[in-house]
Scaffold this motif. Structure first.
Motif, mmCIF file in Angstrom:
data_model
loop_
_atom_site.group_PDB
_atom_site.id
_atom_site.type_symbol
_atom_site.label_atom_id
_atom_site.label_comp_id
_atom_site.label_asym_id
_atom_site.label_seq_id
_atom_site.Cartn_x
_atom_site.Cartn_y
_atom_site.Cartn_z
ATOM 1 N N GLN A 73 -54.721 -22.282 -84.817
ATOM 2 C CA GLN A 73 -54.774 -21.369 -83.870
ATOM 3 C C GLN A 73 -53.833 -19.940 -84.636
ATOM 4 O OE1 GLN A 73 -53.738 -24.055 -80.463
ATOM 5 N NE2 GLN A 73 -56.201 -23.496 -80.180
ATOM 6 N N GLY A 74 -52.761 -20.127 -84.620
ATOM 7 C CA GLY A 74 -51.698 -18.781 -84.527
ATOM 8 C C GLY A 74 -51.809 -18.764 -85.944
ATOM 9 N N GLU A 75 -52.272 -19.008 -87.012
ATOM 10 C CA GLU A 75 -53.135 -18.034 -88.256
ATOM 11 C C GLU A 75 -53.799 -17.108 -87.039
ATOM 12 O OE1 GLU A 75 -55.038 -18.249 -92.581
ATOM 13 O OE2 GLU A 75 -54.553 -19.805 -90.964
ATOM 14 N N MET A 76 -55.040 -17.367 -87.067
ATOM 15 C CA MET A 76 -56.737 -16.895 -86.645
ATOM 16 C C MET A 76 -56.045 -15.975 -85.177
ATOM 17 S SD MET A 76 -59.533 -18.371 -83.882
ATOM 18 C CE MET A 76 -57.918 -18.450 -82.814
ATOM 19 N N VAL A 77 -55.604 -16.261 -84.533
ATOM 20 C CA VAL A 77 -54.655 -15.399 -83.561
ATOM 21 C C VAL A 77 -54.384 -14.066 -84.537
ATOM 22 C CG1 VAL A 77 -53.090 -14.424 -82.264
ATOM 23 C CG2 VAL A 77 -54.383 -16.758 -81.877
ATOM 24 N N ALA A 78 -53.029 -13.795 -85.050
ATOM 25 C CA ALA A 78 -52.312 -13.069 -85.836
ATOM 26 C C ALA A 78 -54.198 -11.964 -86.570
ATOM 27 C CB ALA A 78 -51.313 -13.308 -87.625
ATOM 28 N N GLU A 79 -54.809 -12.736 -87.763
ATOM 29 C CA GLU A 79 -55.465 -11.789 -87.915
ATOM 30 C C GLU A 79 -56.789 -11.124 -86.907
ATOM 31 O OE1 GLU A 79 -58.108 -14.748 -90.378
ATOM 32 O OE2 GLU A 79 -55.925 -14.747 -92.335
ATOM 33 N N ILE A 80 -56.850 -11.799 -85.337
ATOM 34 C CA ILE A 80 -57.788 -10.715 -84.818
ATOM 35 C C ILE A 80 -56.840 -10.296 -84.141
ATOM 36 C CG2 ILE A 80 -58.726 -11.332 -81.853
ATOM 37 C CD1 ILE A 80 -58.942 -14.451 -82.783
ATOM 38 N N VAL A 81 -55.739 -10.225 -84.108
ATOM 39 C CA VAL A 81 -54.780 -8.851 -83.629
ATOM 40 C C VAL A 81 -54.664 -7.830 -84.419
ATOM 41 C CG1 VAL A 81 -52.647 -8.118 -82.890
ATOM 42 C CG2 VAL A 81 -52.825 -10.225 -82.110
ATOM 43 N N ALA A 82 -54.845 -8.129 -85.716
ATOM 44 C CA ALA A 82 -55.193 -7.363 -86.890
ATOM 45 C C ALA A 82 -55.883 -6.767 -87.004
ATOM 46 C CB ALA A 82 -54.774 -8.334 -88.649
ATOM 47 N N GLY A 83 -56.902 -7.052 -86.119
ATOM 48 C CA GLY A 83 -59.105 -6.565 -86.577
ATOM 49 C C GLY A 83 -59.802 -7.790 -87.068
ATOM 50 N N HIS A 84 -59.403 -8.319 -87.731
ATOM 51 C CA HIS A 84 -60.595 -9.679 -88.294
ATOM 52 C C HIS A 84 -61.783 -10.323 -87.805
ATOM 53 C CE1 HIS A 84 -57.422 -9.002 -92.244
ATOM 54 N NE2 HIS A 84 -57.056 -7.938 -91.766
ATOM 55 N N PRO A 85 -62.486 -10.362 -88.132
ATOM 56 C CA PRO A 85 -63.595 -11.496 -86.839
ATOM 57 C C PRO A 85 -63.039 -12.673 -87.356
ATOM 58 C CG PRO A 85 -64.919 -10.644 -89.426
ATOM 59 C CD PRO A 85 -62.912 -9.726 -88.869
ATOM 60 N N ARG A 86 -62.113 -13.447 -85.909
ATOM 61 C CA ARG A 86 -62.111 -15.191 -86.318
ATOM 62 C C ARG A 86 -62.939 -15.121 -85.020
ATOM 63 N NH1 ARG A 86 -58.354 -16.841 -89.208
ATOM 64 N NH2 ARG A 86 -58.528 -18.930 -88.466
ATOM 65 N N SER A 87 -62.967 -16.522 -85.673
ATOM 66 C CA SER A 87 -63.481 -17.778 -84.155
ATOM 67 C C SER A 87 -62.108 -18.849 -84.622
ATOM 68 C CB SER A 87 -64.783 -17.832 -83.564
ATOM 69 O OG SER A 87 -65.158 -18.456 -85.265
ATOM 70 N N TRP A 88 -62.383 -20.002 -83.045
ATOM 71 C CA TRP A 88 -62.128 -20.877 -83.176
ATOM 72 C C TRP A 88 -63.228 -22.551 -83.597
ATOM 73 C CZ3 TRP A 88 -58.070 -23.663 -84.392
ATOM 74 C CH2 TRP A 88 -57.380 -25.415 -84.251
ATOM 75 N N ASP A 89 -62.726 -23.160 -84.236
ATOM 76 C CA ASP A 89 -63.915 -24.000 -84.674
ATOM 77 C C ASP A 89 -62.908 -25.659 -84.508
ATOM 78 O OD1 ASP A 89 -65.678 -26.342 -84.313
ATOM 79 O OD2 ASP A 89 -66.760 -25.406 -86.214
ATOM 80 N N LYS A 90 -62.734 -27.078 -83.501
ATOM 81 C CA LYS A 90 -61.943 -27.990 -83.857
ATOM 82 C C LYS A 90 -62.598 -29.177 -84.539
ATOM 83 C CE LYS A 90 -62.786 -28.950 -78.551
ATOM 84 N NZ LYS A 90 -61.913 -29.561 -77.538
ATOM 85 N N ARG A 91 -63.836 -28.978 -84.564
ATOM 86 C CA ARG A 91 -64.573 -30.223 -85.213
ATOM 87 C C ARG A 91 -63.665 -31.028 -85.700
ATOM 88 N NH1 ARG A 91 -69.888 -27.523 -86.105
ATOM 89 N NH2 ARG A 91 -69.029 -26.244 -87.224
ATOM 90 N N THR A 92 -63.401 -29.770 -86.844
ATOM 91 C CA THR A 92 -62.843 -31.046 -88.214
ATOM 92 C C THR A 92 -61.788 -30.868 -88.156
ATOM 93 O OG1 THR A 92 -62.426 -28.902 -89.289
ATOM 94 C CG2 THR A 92 -65.046 -30.374 -89.567
ATOM 95 N N ILE A 93 -60.574 -30.890 -87.124
ATOM 96 C CA ILE A 93 -59.063 -31.292 -87.532
ATOM 97 C C ILE A 93 -58.617 -32.962 -87.318
ATOM 98 C CG2 ILE A 93 -56.863 -31.101 -85.201
ATOM 99 C CD1 ILE A 93 -58.367 -28.559 -84.122
ATOM 100 N N PRO A 94 -58.138 -32.928 -88.257
ATOM 101 C CA PRO A 94 -57.417 -34.167 -88.122
ATOM 102 C C PRO A 94 -56.676 -35.233 -87.199
ATOM 103 C CG PRO A 94 -56.784 -33.223 -89.894
ATOM 104 C CD PRO A 94 -57.769 -32.943 -89.445
#
Length: 465
Positions: free
Chosen positions: A326-347
């Motif tokens: 989640q942290g990596e994704m949010v940083a990239e969203i703030v930088a303007g990158h298109p990202r979303s969150w999918d939790k299906r494969t969290i071990p």
């Protein structure tokens, strides 16, 4: 003290927070991170890392102690080992210290400004931090709340004296002679198993009908068997009612409403974790909540513009690797990158003996969703590598759709099986079908062959079973 302005402020330097800050720094975002304790949060300092160090030390000690009392099939004879627990703890602390330094170095390398102290919101864009040198005010365009979680305290067993949380358990100066663990989830059983191997007489008290209720019975049976072998007494359908200080015992009530006392030098309470939502100015914000957790969308956005939340404070699954992603994704969203969150494969990994890994959905959940499945199970008792390691307990299980063979979940229990978690997750993430796994050549002899064999079994033509 001069006010600070930045594009991104991260509150909390746990796994989610520091990963978010590092990635933001790499992307050229002016980033500040605030942490009251040491970098790394609960996971690095008083959770994942020190507990795994203790678990490994306990495994090594128990192996030698076992062969000192029993004839080894490996032809190894040894004297009874002597445990210097102070050295064990010092070794564990050394690992934590090196990793603390590593996180600090990575933040510096990414040009992230670190502010030491306790943060509190004034409003949605302004935070004040009580530091050793005075009050520091930080204004940010975007804020990430990564305040983590803390152990749940039972009203009948407040922490203090003989009643300890997992944090105190990892810093004990000696192994207790009698340890009662309240809570048969993964934290309680990981630590309870470790202390049993180190020589403590361990009793586990679980209010539900069985241990590890988050996993299905098929996965937990090998763990229950091993607990019995280690002499761990497990009391299910029993609730902690209070402390008998006079007799140094835990008072419990059974499902039949009978009262009993369990003598204990230490009582380890592991009944869950709660989000840390107090003390940092939640009342100054207008955030939608899911109970005590902060509600987020698939991009970790809260109900207030420019405020994100990640990790344990946002709910289950409360896992460090979830927070990191989640942290990596949010940083990239703030930088303007298109990202979303999918939790299906969290071990989900349980570092018991044997270990448990679960990714995706199991047969029971598939059935509840009305999905027709093919299930393949391969036991480690038929795996050459597991046999050479005396690790025949356990199996790999693959769950796939019956119509197109798309893999929906992979679960396994076995010695060292945590190291297979990435392969299981990758298969689901990449949309693998049973034929993909079955057709991938797995190295022999390895426990990983169990994954291929389980897929072959689901297809109806297992080779080694």
């Amino acid at each position: 003290m001069k006010d600070i302005s930045c594009k991104l402020l991260v509150i909390g330097a746990g796994p989610g927070g520091y990963v978010c800050a590092i990635r933001a720094g790499q992307l050229g975002i002016d980033t500040v991170i605030v942490e009251a304790g040491k970098p790394g949060g609960t996971c690095l300092n008083i959770g994942c890392i020190p507990s795994k160090a203790l678990i490994h030390a306990a495994e090594e000690y128990e192996k030698i102690a076992h062969w000192a009392e029993h004839q080894s099939p490996l032809g190894i004879a040894t004297a009874k080992p002597v445990l210097d627990f102070a050295k064990t703890v010092a070794w564990k602390d050394g690992i934590v210290g090196r990793l603390n330094g590593g996180v600090s170095g990575l933040l510096k390398k990414a040009h992230v400004k670190v502010v030491q102290g306790w943060a509190k919101f004034r409003d949605g864009k302004t935070v004040e931090v009580e530091t050793e040198t005075g009050l520091q005010v930080i204004r940010a365009e975007n804020v990430v709340i990564a305040t983590g979680s803390a152990p749940v305290m039972l009203p009948t067993l407040p922490f203090g004296g003989p009643v300890i949380s997992s944090a105190e358990a990892l810093s004990l100066s000696e192994v207790p002679d009698r340890l009662v663990v309240v809570g048969g989830g993964y934290i309680g059983l990981e630590l309870g198993t470790a202390f049993a191997k180190l020589g403590a007489k361990v009793t586990v008290v679980e209010a539900q009908a069985r241990i590890l209720p988050q996993y299905d019975t098929e996965l937990t049976q090998p763990v229950a068997k091993r607990l019995r072998q280690l002499g761990v007494e497990v009391l299910t359908g029993a609730a902690a009612a209070g402390l008998d200080q006079v007799n140094s015992a835990l008072v419990i009530k059974t499902s039949e409403s009978k009262e009993a006392r369990l003598p204990a030098d230490k009582i380890l309470v592991t009944v869950g974790r709660r989000p840390v939502t107090d003390g940092w100015g939640l009342d100054q914000l207008v955030l939608d909540m899911d109970g005590r957790f902060i509600r987020i969308d698939d991009k970790c956005r809260t109900s207030m513009r420019g405020i994100y939340a990640i990790g344990d404070v946002t709910g289950e699954p409360m896992l460090a690797h979830r927070a990191m992603a989640q942290g990596e994704m949010v940083a990239e969203i703030v930088a303007g990158h298109p990202r979303s969150w999918d939790k299906r494969t969290i071990p989900a990994v349980c570092f018991t003996d044997p270990e448990i890994v679960a990714v995706g959905i199991g047969p029971d959940e598939a059935r509840e969703k009305g999905v027709e499945t093919k299930v393949g199970i391969f036991p480690f008792s038929a795996n050459g590598r597991a046999m050479t390691k005396l690790g025949e307990q356990g199996f790999v299980r693959v769950v796939a759709r019956a119509d197109n063979h798309l893999v929906l979940g992979v679960q396994a229990v076995g010695q060292g099986i945590s190291e297979m978690a990435a392969a299981f997750s990758l298969a689901i993430e990449m949309g693998a079908r049973l034929e993909d796994i079955a057709g991938t050549i797995h190295a022999h002899p390895t426990q990983g062959e169990g994954f291929q064999e389980a897929a072959l079994k689901a297809l109806g033509h297992g080779l080694h079973i």
